[in-house]
Every structure is written in structure tokens, then in C-alpha cells.
Write an enzyme that holds these catalytic residues in place. Structure first.
Site, short mmCIF file in Angstrom:
data_model
loop_
_atom_site.label_atom_id
_atom_site.label_comp_id
_atom_site.label_asym_id
_atom_site.label_seq_id
_atom_site.Cartn_x
_atom_site.Cartn_y
_atom_site.Cartn_z
N HIS A 1 28.57 -3.61 -0.73
CA HIS A 1 27.72 -4.74 -0.34
C HIS A 1 28.02 -5.94 -1.22
O HIS A 1 28.47 -5.79 -2.36
CB HIS A 1 26.23 -4.38 -0.42
CG HIS A 1 25.81 -3.79 -1.74
ND1 HIS A 1 26.03 -2.47 -2.05
CD2 HIS A 1 25.20 -4.34 -2.82
CE1 HIS A 1 25.55 -2.22 -3.26
NE2 HIS A 1 25.06 -3.35 -3.75
N HIS B 1 27.21 2.16 -1.35
CA HIS B 1 27.62 1.66 -0.02
C HIS B 1 27.96 0.19 -0.25
O HIS B 1 27.08 -0.59 -0.64
CB HIS B 1 26.44 1.83 0.98
CG HIS B 1 26.76 1.46 2.39
ND1 HIS B 1 26.24 2.14 3.47
CD2 HIS B 1 27.55 0.50 2.91
CE1 HIS B 1 26.69 1.61 4.60
NE2 HIS B 1 27.48 0.60 4.27
N ASP C 1 17.39 -8.49 -0.26
CA ASP C 1 17.27 -7.51 -1.35
C ASP C 1 15.78 -7.30 -1.63
O ASP C 1 15.03 -8.26 -1.75
CB ASP C 1 17.99 -8.03 -2.60
CG ASP C 1 18.18 -6.93 -3.64
OD1 ASP C 1 19.34 -6.66 -3.98
OD2 ASP C 1 17.17 -6.37 -4.13
N HIS D 1 26.21 -9.35 -2.83
CA HIS D 1 24.96 -10.05 -3.11
C HIS D 1 25.20 -11.55 -2.89
O HIS D 1 26.16 -12.11 -3.44
CB HIS D 1 24.55 -9.88 -4.58
CG HIS D 1 24.19 -8.48 -4.98
ND1 HIS D 1 22.89 -8.04 -5.10
CD2 HIS D 1 24.96 -7.42 -5.31
CE1 HIS D 1 22.88 -6.78 -5.50
NE2 HIS D 1 24.13 -6.37 -5.63
N GLY E 1 27.46 -2.81 -7.04
CA GLY E 1 27.56 -1.44 -6.53
C GLY E 1 27.26 -0.39 -7.59
O GLY E 1 27.73 0.74 -7.49
P1 5GP Z 1 23.97 -2.63 -6.82
O1 5GP Z 1 24.32 -1.32 -6.13
O2 5GP Z 1 24.76 -3.78 -6.26
O3 5GP Z 1 24.08 -2.52 -8.31
O4 5GP Z 1 22.43 -2.92 -6.52
C1 5GP Z 1 21.83 -2.54 -5.30
C2 5GP Z 1 20.83 -3.58 -4.84
O5 5GP Z 1 20.20 -3.07 -3.67
C3 5GP Z 1 19.72 -3.89 -5.85
O6 5GP Z 1 19.68 -5.30 -6.06
C4 5GP Z 1 18.45 -3.37 -5.19
O7 5GP Z 1 17.32 -4.17 -5.43
C5 5GP Z 1 18.82 -3.31 -3.72
N1 5GP Z 1 18.18 -2.21 -3.01
C6 5GP Z 1 18.16 -0.91 -3.38
N2 5GP Z 1 17.50 -0.16 -2.48
C7 5GP Z 1 17.07 -1.02 -1.52
C8 5GP Z 1 16.33 -0.83 -0.31
O8 5GP Z 1 15.90 0.26 0.05
N3 5GP Z 1 16.10 -1.95 0.44
C9 5GP Z 1 16.56 -3.19 0.07
N4 5GP Z 1 16.28 -4.21 0.89
N5 5GP Z 1 17.27 -3.39 -1.06
C10 5GP Z 1 17.52 -2.32 -1.84
#
Ligand code: 5GP
Length: 130
Positions: A93, A91, A29, A95, A86
Site C-alpha cells: 500500500h 499487503h 487510514d 500512504h 508496510g
Molecule cells: P504500514 O503497514 O504501512 O506500516 O501501516 C499500515 C497502516 O494501515 C497504518 O497507518 C494503520 O493505521 C492502517 N490500518 C491498519 N489496519 C487498518 C484497518 O483495518 N483499516 C484502515 N482503514 N486502516 C488500517
């Protein structure tokens, strides 16, 4: 339009990759809650994790377990915490976050911003254990 994670999987956007198999991809992340915070992503582009096909869902969970075991060896911690949000990236995923305390899985706390060299070192260490 492809999601940001599909673009990462396709190599269009750089990432700190830790593992990959036929159906899944794992990378750090970019704004970790703790050092070694990994995202485990199915290559199939599906927003909501529970809408994945049975095969893709089972494959993702098995892959996540494999990554979590390597992560625990590579990054000293009490447990590897698991979360599915998410809220930001559409998409699916998972953690995986190395935990010392319960508070390490609090997504409201400020995220870390680690230097590129440190991120690469962590990713390499995890990759070696998987
Ligand atoms: P969620 O969708 O689960 O609420 O959070 C998305 C997670 O993806 C966040 O913790 C954020 O830091 C991570 N994230 C968002 N964009 C990118 C990216 O371009 N590269 C990486 N490596 N992580 C990302």
C-alpha cells in the site's frame, strides 16, 4: 488467509472508501497522521510493493496519482506526501498524506482518532474530487 486489506476491499470489514478501479482501491487510514490520510492498495494480494507485477505496479502508481490530485483539491495542503512502509500490514500500500509541514509525514508521532462522522465527511469530499 486473506489480509485485512483484502477483507476491506471485499466489503467484509467496513472502511471509508474514496475510490476504486479494476485493479486498485483507496480508503482512509483508520489512524491518520493528518486529516485526509489515504491508503492506496492494489487488489492483488502481494506483501511487498516492489514484488508486484509490472502491470500492477504501474497501475497502482497511476491510480495513486489520480487519488492524490483529488485529495489535494479536497483537503487544503501544501503537498500530498507519499510513503511506503508496510511494517504493519503485509499487503502492499501507498500512504498519501496531506502535508502542511515536513513533520506531518513523521510516522513516529501520535496518530489522530477522528469521529466516524468526520471521517465519512472527509472521504466523501475526496471521493467527489476524484
Ligand atoms: P504500514 O503497514 O504501512 O506500516 O501501516 C499500515 C497502516 O494501515 C497504518 O497507518 C494503520 O493505521 C492502517 N490500518 C491498519 N489496519 C487498518 C484497518 O483495518 N483499516 C484502515 N482503514 N486502516 C488500517
Amino acid at each position: 488467509m486473506a489480509t485485512i486489506f483484502t477483507r476491506i476491499i471485499n466489503g467484509e470489514i467496513p472502511c471509508y472508501k474514496v475510490a476504486e478501479d479494476e485493479k486498485n482501491f483507496a480508503f482512509l487510514d483508520i489512524n491518520p497522521l493528518a486529516e485526509g490520510h489515504v491508503l492506496v492498495v492494489p487488489k492483488a494480494e502481494e506483501d511487498y510493493i516492489f514484488n508486484l507485477s509490472e502491470d500492477d505496479y504501474v497501475s497502482l502508481q497511476k491510480f495513486a496519482r489520480k487519488v492524490a490530485k483529488g485529495l489535494k483539491e479536497a483537503v487544503p495542503c501544501k503537498r500530498v506526501g507519499v510513503a511506503v512502509l508496510g511494517m504493519e500490514v503485509p499487503h502492499a500500500h501507498i500512504h498519501l498524506v496531506p502535508l502542511q509541514t515536513e513533520a506531518d509525514l513523521d510516522f513516529r508521532k501520535p496518530k489522530l482518532s477522528l469521529p466516524a462522522e468526520k471521517m465519512q465527511q472527509i472521504a466523501n469530499r475526496i471521493a467527489e474530487k476524484i
